[in-house]
Structures are given as C-alpha cells and as structure tokens.
Write an enzyme that holds these catalytic residues in place. Structure first.
Site, PDB file in Angstrom:
ATOM      1  N   GLU A   1       8.352  -3.765  -1.927  1.00 29.84           N
ATOM      2  CA  GLU A   1       8.931  -2.532  -3.452  1.00 29.84           C
ATOM      3  C   GLU A   1      10.708  -2.551  -2.488  1.00 29.84           C
ATOM      4  O   GLU A   1      11.332  -2.449  -2.920  1.00 29.84           O
ATOM      5  CB  GLU A   1       8.722  -1.499  -2.877  1.00 29.84           C
ATOM      6  CG  GLU A   1       7.140  -1.281  -3.245  1.00 29.84           C
ATOM      7  CD  GLU A   1       6.012  -1.828  -1.828  1.00 29.84           C
ATOM      8  OE1 GLU A   1       6.026  -2.045  -1.544  1.00 29.84           O
ATOM      9  OE2 GLU A   1       4.383  -1.249  -2.743  1.00 29.84           O
TER      10      GLU A   1
ATOM     11  N   LYS B   1      11.991  -0.382   8.033  1.00 30.82           N
ATOM     12  CA  LYS B   1      11.721  -1.311   9.751  1.00 30.82           C
ATOM     13  C   LYS B   1      11.292  -2.379   9.646  1.00 30.82           C
ATOM     14  O   LYS B   1      11.669  -2.952  10.269  1.00 30.82           O
ATOM     15  CB  LYS B   1      10.097  -0.137   9.966  1.00 30.82           C
ATOM     16  CG  LYS B   1       9.622  -0.274  11.720  1.00 30.82           C
ATOM     17  CD  LYS B   1       9.141   0.159  11.737  1.00 30.82           C
ATOM     18  CE  LYS B   1       8.281  -0.662  13.377  1.00 30.82           C
ATOM     19  NZ  LYS B   1       7.080   0.623  13.988  1.00 30.82           N
TER      20      LYS B   1
ATOM     21  N   LYS C   1      -2.823  -4.621  -0.737  1.00 29.40           N
ATOM     22  CA  LYS C   1      -1.331  -5.585  -0.041  1.00 29.40           C
ATOM     23  C   LYS C   1      -1.656  -6.831  -0.526  1.00 29.40           C
ATOM     24  O   LYS C   1      -1.344  -7.889  -1.325  1.00 29.40           O
ATOM     25  CB  LYS C   1      -0.494  -5.235   1.112  1.00 29.40           C
ATOM     26  CG  LYS C   1       0.218  -4.565   0.908  1.00 29.40           C
ATOM     27  CD  LYS C   1       1.219  -3.884   3.116  1.00 29.40           C
ATOM     28  CE  LYS C   1       1.903  -2.443   3.083  1.00 29.40           C
ATOM     29  NZ  LYS C   1       2.156  -3.364   4.046  1.00 29.40           N
TER      30      LYS C   1
ATOM     31  N   GLY D   1       6.794   4.255  11.114  1.00 28.48           N
ATOM     32  CA  GLY D   1       7.378   4.669  10.096  1.00 28.48           C
ATOM     33  C   GLY D   1       7.109   6.582   9.639  1.00 28.48           C
ATOM     34  O   GLY D   1       8.017   6.480   9.471  1.00 28.48           O
ATOM     35  N   ARG D   2       5.930   6.431   9.622  1.00 31.75           N
ATOM     36  CA  ARG D   2       5.643   8.258   9.345  1.00 31.75           C
ATOM     37  C   ARG D   2       6.528   9.011  10.450  1.00 31.75           C
ATOM     38  O   ARG D   2       6.413  10.340  10.165  1.00 31.75           O
ATOM     39  CB  ARG D   2       4.772   8.503   9.009  1.00 31.75           C
ATOM     40  CG  ARG D   2       3.647   8.245  10.356  1.00 31.75           C
ATOM     41  CD  ARG D   2       2.034   7.891   9.120  1.00 31.75           C
ATOM     42  NE  ARG D   2       0.996   7.914  10.080  1.00 31.75           N
ATOM     43  CZ  ARG D   2       0.703   6.595  10.518  1.00 31.75           C
ATOM     44  NH1 ARG D   2       1.253   5.340   9.653  1.00 31.75           N
ATOM     45  NH2 ARG D   2      -0.547   6.044  11.363  1.00 31.75           N
TER      46      ARG D   2
ATOM     47  N   HIS E   1       1.390  29.169 -10.800  1.00 30.37           N
ATOM     48  CA  HIS E   1       1.030  29.771 -11.856  1.00 30.37           C
ATOM     49  C   HIS E   1       0.154  28.012 -12.715  1.00 30.37           C
ATOM     50  O   HIS E   1      -0.081  27.792 -13.590  1.00 30.37           O
ATOM     51  CB  HIS E   1       2.036  29.684 -12.261  1.00 30.37           C
ATOM     52  CG  HIS E   1       3.068  31.165 -12.624  1.00 30.37           C
ATOM     53  ND1 HIS E   1       2.473  32.220 -13.493  1.00 30.37           N
ATOM     54  CD2 HIS E   1       3.683  32.072 -11.666  1.00 30.37           C
ATOM     55  CE1 HIS E   1       3.455  33.566 -13.060  1.00 30.37           C
ATOM     56  NE2 HIS E   1       4.115  32.905 -11.485  1.00 30.37           N
TER      57      HIS E   1
ATOM     58  N   GLU F   1      -2.138   9.350   6.211  1.00 35.59           N
ATOM     59  CA  GLU F   1      -2.011   8.240   6.793  1.00 35.59           C
ATOM     60  C   GLU F   1      -2.388   7.895   8.518  1.00 35.59           C
ATOM     61  O   GLU F   1      -2.842   7.510   8.908  1.00 35.59           O
ATOM     62  CB  GLU F   1      -0.495   7.356   6.830  1.00 35.59           C
ATOM     63  CG  GLU F   1      -1.045   6.090   6.393  1.00 35.59           C
ATOM     64  CD  GLU F   1       0.822   4.897   6.225  1.00 35.59           C
ATOM     65  OE1 GLU F   1       1.321   5.447   6.671  1.00 35.59           O
ATOM     66  OE2 GLU F   1       0.989   4.685   5.543  1.00 35.59           O
TER      67      GLU F   1
HETATM   68  C1  G6Q Z   1       4.237   4.804   7.909  1.00 38.58           C
HETATM   69  C2  G6Q Z   1       3.683   3.294   7.700  1.00 38.58           C
HETATM   70  C3  G6Q Z   1       4.006   3.073   5.552  1.00 38.58           C
HETATM   71  C4  G6Q Z   1       5.392   2.465   6.272  1.00 38.58           C
HETATM   72  C5  G6Q Z   1       5.916   1.576   4.790  1.00 38.58           C
HETATM   73  C6  G6Q Z   1       7.715   0.973   5.134  1.00 38.58           C
HETATM   74  O1  G6Q Z   1       3.804   5.106   8.784  1.00 38.58           O
HETATM   75  O2  G6Q Z   1       4.030   2.326   7.946  1.00 38.58           O
HETATM   76  O3  G6Q Z   1       4.437   4.297   5.538  1.00 38.58           O
HETATM   77  O4  G6Q Z   1       6.371   3.563   6.192  1.00 38.58           O
HETATM   78  O5  G6Q Z   1       5.195   0.905   4.492  1.00 38.58           O
HETATM   79  O6  G6Q Z   1       8.027   0.034   5.789  1.00 38.58           O
HETATM   80  P1  G6Q Z   1       8.957  -0.414   5.965  1.00 38.58           P
HETATM   81  O7  G6Q Z   1       9.914   0.820   6.604  1.00 38.58           O
HETATM   82  O8  G6Q Z   1       8.578  -1.837   7.619  1.00 38.58           O
HETATM   83  O9  G6Q Z   1       9.621  -0.823   4.941  1.00 38.58           O
END
Ligand code: G6Q
Length: 546
Positions: free
Chosen positions: A215, A209, A508, A271-272, A388, A357
């Site tokens: 990462e 996003k 972070k 994001g989620r 199991h 989250e």
């Molecule tokens: C979700 C969070 C988080 C996000 C990641 C990736 O709700 O905001 O999990 O999706 O940190 O972020 P980017 O899509 O910006 O790389």
C-alpha cells in the site's frame, strides 16, 4: 523453566471463585454501599493521570488476587527482560525496546550488548534539524518555494500513531503547515489527500519500516508521479519533496530518495510501538522538536512508573490486570474506549491496533493453545457523540462491555459551559452504567407497568475513568505508554507473544495471487472456491474484462 498453566496458579482459582461469587445483579450498588471509601481508595495516580477503577466489578480481595496473579506469572521478571533488551519477541527473534526511544541522557538500553541510546539521540537530532528547516521555511521545494503541506504516507503502525498524535496535539501544531495522511491503497485516499495541493510546496514523508509494504509503496509511487507531472518530469525534484522513515536504507535508495533524507529506526521497534521513533517525524514537524521531547518525556515517566511502582499502585499493571479480569474471567469480549476529548478522536483506532494486533492471539509462546479468552475487541468513539449512537447497547443490550472513559478537567479551548457539560456527561455515563435504574425505581416514577422493563437499566457495566488536567504532549505520551504497558501485562498473563502479527500474512499472500486474476486481459483460469471465483468474474465483467 516450563510455565505453570494458569488454572494451576492459586491466584487464578481464587479469581475464578471470586467471579462465581459475584452477585447476579446490583453488585456495584452493594459494593459501594458496603464501602463508602471505595471511590477514594480504588484509584491510582501517576504521571498526571488519575486512574479510577472503583466502578470495576471487583473488590479488594479480587485486586489482591490479581496482583498475586501478576506475581505468579512473574510479571516483574518479564518487564525487566523487556527493558534489558532480551529477545522477548521470540517468533521473530527480536528485542522489544520501544522504551529506549524515550530514554533520558545517562540511560542505557542494550541490544546484543550494545547501547542503542546514542543512535536514538542521533536520529532525534537529525529529525530536529530537518523539522526546524521545514518549519521556519529554510528548506525550499523544487522551484524555490517553502513547504506548506506535509503528507505522511504509511499504513498500520506507520500511520495510526502519526495520525492519532497529530490530531491529539493539533492545538500545539504550527499554523504554517497543513498535514495530511494517506494510508489506504484505495486510490481515493491519495487523490482526496492531494486534492487542491500545490506539488512544489508539498513534502511527502514516506513512512515504512520495511519500505516494501504494498500500500505504502504504491501510494509513494503515485505521489512521485504526481510531483513529477508538475515538475516537467525533472527527477531532481524528488530530493526536495520526499523524505523516508525506514529501517531499510537499500529500498529507500532504490526508490530514489536520497539516503541523506532518510531517518532510520531499528528492528527492535515494532510498527505499532513506533510513534515515538522517526515514524513520529510528522508529529515533530507539526509540534516542533521541543514539544516532541515533552511527548517523549511523558512516555518515559510512565515507563519508569511501570518499571518501579509496586504492582498495586502501578497504573499499566492494574489496567492490564483489570482487562484480564474482564476478558478472561468475566467473559467480556469487547471493551470500549470513550474519550471525552475531541483531540483524542483517533485514539480508539490507535488502541485498536495496539491491543488487537498485539494480543489477538490463540497460541501461547510455546505454540500450545491459550487457556482462556485473550485480547478483547477494542472499539470506541469520542463522547458525547457515542451517547447518541451505540451507548444504548452498552446500557441495555445483552453484552457486558467494560468502558474506559478518558477526559480532561480543563479544555484547551475553553468555551462557555462546554467543558463542564462534556464532563458532566462523562461522569453521568459511568454512574448510569455502574448503578443503573431498578424496575422499582422506574415504577416509582409513575411509569406505566408495560414500559417498566423498557426503562429499566441493569447497571453493573464496569468502567474505569482516566482523568488528567489538560491534554499536553507529556500527558499524551504517558497515556499511550499506559496502554502499551497494559497490553504487555495482559500478554504476560496469557503467556502470548504480544509483539508479532503473523495473522496479517495469509491475506497478503492471497491478494498477491488474486491481483493478476483481476487485471489480466485474457480470461484467467480460476481455482478458488466458488464464491471467490464468482466474485472475481463479476468484478472483471463490471470492469469490461473477459
Ligand atoms: C505493526 C504492524 C503493521 C505495520 C504495517 C506497516 O505493528 O507490523 O501495522 O506497521 O504493516 O509496515 P511498514 O512500516 O513496514 O510499511
């Protein structure tokens, strides 16, 4: 309008009294004995999902109070505010409109007075054109070969949805493409994902996003180097092998990806909550645009149900209220999600983020402390494997862990008696958890007295069962939307902002400080606590640094 504290709401005190009145043992046995119709009545059904909550530790009165609680916290008004595009993510001043991502023709969803559905359609159309070109081999890689492997690079919300959906819908995926997912900054993730791949037939979908996530950008840069190394450093190859999914066109261009190969979304998609936005590009590449539309249709059906169904028959509202009952009133700190469906093997991990989250919060919207325990720890593994392993603790341990069982009546891979065995196990587990086995029953089987306590099952472990006919894209969409709106319902009761995630920030920032201390060629001055300092020194020494 100031929000009334939960403890001052009549429904809350009623629920607290119901909790106190629960029998210490054999509660579910008595409830089922006293009410033979319970298993037919305490169910709700919508969008192909049959939701049986009769094995929860509640009765009609509790249920009535939970629905009253929803009314007293104004759940309806809050649902409408979300669908209306109000900026309900107050700490980030954003609308929360993932429901617009699955709108039907003629629907209108507005942010700041502007309808966003045309933009959604435009991106979906571009995704479809692109997906078809990749799927039918018209899109050629550098060197003229067709794409054989798609690698999604993303993390968190830009990874968990795509992985979960790919695994869930594998039986609908093309066999012409292989799919891999890279998320962790651990170089092993990237290296193993591309092991054996041919760079000139590999497409990277960089999903982020913000397009600034450490990462993802690190993995994307390594992917670019890996490609260029195979293409003699010819940077024009990037355009044939990289596409971006992002809201940040500037960063995408700065990375070197042609903006024509960017699929956008918007800041009103968290994001989620983004797997049905362009973040779902890998899903569309796998299952094709038509199936992707079916997935969106499943989401939409559940959205409409959530918006319109009476609360007492509203699956997400009921699921959310039951989670509040278990978590905040009955003291259950975790909940297990147990899919008896191998295709849903990543569903617990997906729900972990969605729920934890969103609702892992300790302050209310106005910044004051919450009044009761909030978001449960969500975990789980597919059945029957879990049986199991960790089910022992659920059956006979000291924690009460509510469980969600998920299963299909029909398998997508019918094979002898496998499906009947799978379902028999699912039903047996919920039965055993609910009703247990008393000491008298164990003794009556001739068990030696010293073994009786070991073989007794207390029961009264609450569970719900979500049953569907077969796992289709539409069913998956409805299932995810059910949990999205359940999480929303819980957040409304707890009066928290389910749409921010400030808790991920501190780590972070600290990692940014520590990185140069791990890498610097000269011995750094360390000013952390003595534990962190010692660990840094030890890592440096193992890496042959002073
Ligand atoms: C979700 C969070 C988080 C996000 C990641 C990736 O709700 O905001 O999990 O999706 O940190 O972020 P980017 O899509 O910006 O790389």
């Amino acid at each position: 309008m100031a929000k009334m504290p939960l403890r001052d709401l009549p429904a809350w005190s009623g629920l607290a009294a119901k909790r106190r009145g629960l029998p210490a043992a054999q509660a579910l046995r008595s409830m089922f004995a006293a009410d033979p119709g319970r298993g037919d009545r305490l169910v709700a059904e919508a969008c192909g999902l049959y939701f049986d909550y009769s094995k929860q530790l509640l009765d009609d009165d509790t249920l009535r109070l939970l629905v009253e609680l929803a009314e007293q916290v104004d759940l309806r008004r809050r649902i409408e505010a979300m669908f209306r595009g109000d900026r309900i993510n107050s700490t980030e001043d954003r609308a929360v409109l993932h429901v617009a991502l699955r709108s039907a023709p003629g629907d209108s969803f507005e942010v700041d007075g502007r309808d966003v559905t045309a933009g959604v359609e435009e991106v979906l159309g571009r995704m479809a054109v692109f997906s078809e070109r990749i799927r039918d081999g018209r899109w050629l890689g550098h060197g003229g070969k067709r794409i054989r492997t798609v690698v999604n690079i993303g993390i968190g919300g830009s990874d968990l949805g795509p992985v979960m959906a790919y695994e869930a819908l594998r039986s609908y995926a093309t066999h012409d493409l292989d799919f891999r997912f890279v998320s962790n900054v651990d170089g092993t993730d990237f290296s193993e994902a591309v092991a054996g791949l041919e760079p000139t037939t590999t497409l990277f979908v960089v999903s982020s996003k913000t397009f600034t996530t450490q990462e993802t950008m690190t993995n994307a840069r390594s992917a670019r180097e890996w490609l260029l190394a195979a293409c003699g450093g010819d940077a024009s190859a990037v355009a044939r092998h990289f596409v971006a999914v992002s809201t940040n066109a500037m960063e995408v261009a700065a990375f070197g990806i042609d903006p024509a190969n960017m699929f956008g979304f918007w800041d009103w998609v968290g994001g989620r909550y983004s797997m049905d936005s362009a973040i779902g590009l890998s899903t569309m590449l796998a299952i094709g645009p038509e199936r992707f539309r079916e997935l969106l249709g499943g989401f939409r059906a559940m959205d409409r149900h959530f918006l319109t169904a009476p609360l007492e028959r509203n699956l997400p509202a009921l699921h959310g209220l039951i989670t509040v009952w278990n978590t905040s009133l009955c003291g259950c700190e975790t909940m297990a999600v147990l899919p008896y469906e191998q295709y849903l093997k990543r569903f617990p991990a997906y729900l972990q983020q969605l729920s934890m989250e969103s609702n892992g919060k300790r302050v209310q919207i106005d910044g004051t402390l919450v009044e009761c325990p909030t978001g449960p720890v969500v975990w789980g593994e597919p059945g029957t494997n879990g049986q199991h392993s960790f089910y022992q603790l659920i059956h006979q341990g000291t924690h009460r862990i509510p469980c969600d069982f998920l299963g299909a009546a029909q398998s997508l891979n019918p094979l002898g008696r496998h499906q009947a065995m799978l379902l028999a196990n699912m039903l047996a587990q919920s039965e055993a958890l609910a009703f247990g086995k008393t000491a008298e029953e164990v003794a009556a089987e001739g068990t030696p007295a010293r073994l009786v306590p070991h073989r007794e099952f207390p029961g009264d472990i609450p569970s719900s069962t979500i049953l569907y006919d077969r796992l289709t894209p539409a069913i998956l969409g409805s299932l995810v939307a059910l949990y999205e709106h359940s999480v929303f319902t819980q957040g409304v009761v707890w009066n928290i902002n389910s749409f921010d995630q400030w808790g991920v920030e501190l780590g972070k920032v600290l990692a940014g400080r520590i990185l140069p201390e791990l890498e610097s060629p000269a011995s750094p001055d360390l000013h952390h606590d003595s534990s962190t300092n010692a660990l840094i020194r030890r890592i440096r020494s193992a890496r042959h640094l002073p």
